[in-house]
Write an enzyme that holds these catalytic residues in place. Structure first.
Site, PDB file in Angstrom:
ATOM      1  N   ASP A 171      23.578 -19.401 -28.940  1.00 45.79           N
ATOM      2  CA  ASP A 171      25.030 -19.247 -28.873  1.00 45.79           C
ATOM      3  C   ASP A 171      25.368 -17.802 -29.239  1.00 45.79           C
ATOM      4  OD1 ASP A 171      27.713 -19.754 -28.666  1.00 45.79           O
ATOM      5  OD2 ASP A 171      27.854 -21.009 -30.460  1.00 45.79           O
TER       6      ASP A 171
ATOM      7  N   ASP B  45      28.315 -18.067 -22.630  1.00 46.96           N
ATOM      8  CA  ASP B  45      27.770 -17.570 -23.891  1.00 46.96           C
ATOM      9  C   ASP B  45      26.895 -18.550 -24.656  1.00 46.96           C
ATOM     10  OD1 ASP B  45      29.854 -19.258 -24.471  1.00 46.96           O
ATOM     11  OD2 ASP B  45      30.781 -17.991 -25.988  1.00 46.96           O
ATOM     12  N   GLU B  46      26.524 -19.671 -24.068  1.00 46.40           N
ATOM     13  CA  GLU B  46      25.624 -20.574 -24.777  1.00 46.40           C
ATOM     14  C   GLU B  46      24.813 -21.411 -23.804  1.00 46.40           C
ATOM     15  OE1 GLU B  46      27.282 -23.889 -26.993  1.00 46.40           O
ATOM     16  OE2 GLU B  46      29.226 -23.602 -26.029  1.00 46.40           O
TER      17      GLU B  46
END
Length: 370
Positions: free
Chosen positions: A21, A115-116
Site C-alpha cells: 500500500d 496505489d495498492e
C-alpha cells in the site's frame, strides 16, 4: 502401488501473501514533485471554496483531514491546508512503474487501485528465502525507482496481510506468521476490519463487541441473528481465516472495483469524488486485462446494507476511463438523494468483447517462510 499401501498425503501448501500500500500516494507524488509542498498539509482535489478532498498528506491527516471530506470541513480542521489539482495521468504512470516491479517477483498480482495490490509470493522466484525478504526488496525498489515510500503487510492470507500493511504506516513492514494470526486479529479493534464501517462498528459496540477477541467469542448463531449474511465473513475473520486466492485480473465476464467507505456518504460532490476513485481503480484492472465491454454496472449499498445495481448497455464498446466514469455518474445521479447515506460504491464493465482467458492451474509450489 499395492492396494494396501497407504497413499502419501502431502500437507497443503501455505500461501504467502504480501499487501503493498503506497503511503498517501497522490499527496506524496505532489510533495515529491514540488519541494515547496514537503512537510506541509496537502489536499489533492477540491479547493478552498468548494469540492471534495480526493487525498490528504500525512501532515493534513494529523488535523483530521480525510479523503471524501468536503473542502470547507477540511479547511475548518486545517486552516493552512494547501489544495493541489489532481494529475491522474502522472499517478497512473507511476502506478505502472510500481506494477512492473511487482511483476519481477510474481505473476499473481491483484491490484485494488492505483496505489495498492495483493501479491502471492508462495513461489520464491529469486531465491530470496522468505516472503519478508521479498517485501523488503520490493519496498526498497519502489523507493529507489519512484522516490516514494510504501508500506507492506506479509501473512498467510489476504485479510491479515491487508491489516498488517496498515500496522506500521507510513514506510513500514509488518509480518504476521500463521501461528500468530489469530492472536493478531483478536488484539485489533473491529473497526479496523475491512468491510466494518462506522455504522457496523457502532452496532457492534452496542452489542459489546469492540475487539477481534470479542467478535471471536460470539457464536455464529448470534452473529447471524444480528448481521445476517455478513455473519459468515465476520465469524471467519475473527479467527484469522481467509481462503480467497490472489487473483490476477485477466479478461473475464466482468472487470470492476468497489470501495467501502469509513463514513457513509450522502453529499453529491462526495459521492462523485468517491465514484471517480472507484472508476479509476476499475480502469486500472480493465487496462491491465486488455478487455473492452459494452455494459457499465453501478453497485450502491445503503447504510442499512440494502444493495442495488443499475446498468446501461451500448451497441459499441466503452474505450476510455472518462466515458466509463460519466456513465457511472449518470447511473448514480438517478439514485440521488440518499439521505441515509452510502457505505459502498462499485463500478463494473461487462459485456466483454473477445475472450482470451488464460489457464489458471493450481500448481503446488515449495513452501516459503514468511
Amino acid at each position: 502401488m499395492a492396494d494396501d499401501e497407504p497413499s502419501v498425503q502431502h500437507p497443503p501448501v501455505q500461501r504467502k501473501v504480501i499487501h503493498v500500500d503506497m503511503d498517501a500516494f497522490y499527496a506524496s507524488v505532489e510533495q515529491r514533485d514540488d519541494p515547496a509542498l514537503r512537510g506541509r498539509p496537502v489536499a489533492v482535489g477540491g479547493s478552498r471554496a468548494r469540492g471534495v478532498v480526493a487525498a490528504a498528506s500525512y501532515e493534513a491527516r494529523a488535523f483530521g483531514v480525510r479523503s471524501a471530506m468536503p473542502s470547507v470541513t477540511a479547511i475548518r480542521r486545517c486552516p493552512d491546508l494547501v489544495f493541489v489539482r489532481p494529475r491522474f495521468d502522472v499517478y497512473s504512470g507511476i502506478s505502472r512503474q510500481i506494477r512492473a516491479i511487482f511483476a519481477d517477483y510474481t505473476d499473481a498480482i491483484e491490484p485494488l487501485s492505483l496505489d495498492e495490490a495483493y501479491l502471492d509470493v508462495t513461489e520464491d522466484r529469486h531465491g530470496l528465502g522468505s516472503a519478508r525478504a521479498i517485501a523488503e526488496q520490493i519496498r526498497a525498489r519502489i523507493r529507489a525507482e519512484t522516490g516514494l515510500t510504501a508500506s507492506a503487510g506479509v501473512s498467510y492470507n489476504k485479510f491479515i496481510a491487508k491489516l498488517a500493511s496498515d500496522q506500521n504506516k507510513p514506510d513500514g513492514l509488518c509480518v504476521i506468521p500463521p501461528h500468530k494470526g489469530a492472536a493478531f486479529v483478536a488484539s485489533l479493534p473491529v473497526k479496523r476490519f475491512h468491510g466494518v464501517g462506522p455504522v457496523t462498528a457502532a452496532k457492534m459496540e452496542r452489542l459489546g463487541i469492540l475487539t477481534g477477541a470479542d467478535l471471536r467469542d460470539r457464536p455464529l448463531a448470534f452473529l447471524q441473528a444480528h448481521f445476517g449474511s455478513y455473519a459468515d465473513y465476520l465469524f471467519r475473520a475473527a479467527r484469522g481465516e481467509d481462503h480467497r486466492p490472489v487473483r490476477s485480473h485477466r479478461q473475464s465476464k466482468s472487470v470492476g472495483a468497489e470501495r467501502t467507505f469509513e463514513t457513509n456518504l450522502s453529499a453529491r460532490d462526495a459521492l462523485h469524488a468517491a465514484l471517480a476513485r472507484v472508476a479509476e481503480a476499475a480502469w486500472v484492472r480493465i487496462d491491465r486485462s486488455g478487455t473492452r465491454g459494452r455494459t457499465v454496472t453501478l453497485k450502491l449499498r445503503h447504510s442499512d446494507f440494502r444493495t442495488i445495481t443499475r446498468a446501461r448497455s451500448f451497441p459499441v464498446a466503452i474505450t476510455d476511463q472518462a466515458a466509463f466514469l460519466a456513465i457511472g455518474i449518470e447511473l448514480l445521479d438517478a439514485q440521488l438523494p440518499v439521505p441515509d447515506g452510502v457505505r459502498l460504491l462499485g463500478l463494473t464493465l461487462s459485456g466483454i468483447i473477445g475472450d482470451n482467458d488464460d489457464d489458471d492451474p493450481d500448481e503446488a509450489q515449495p513452501s516459503l517462510p514468511l
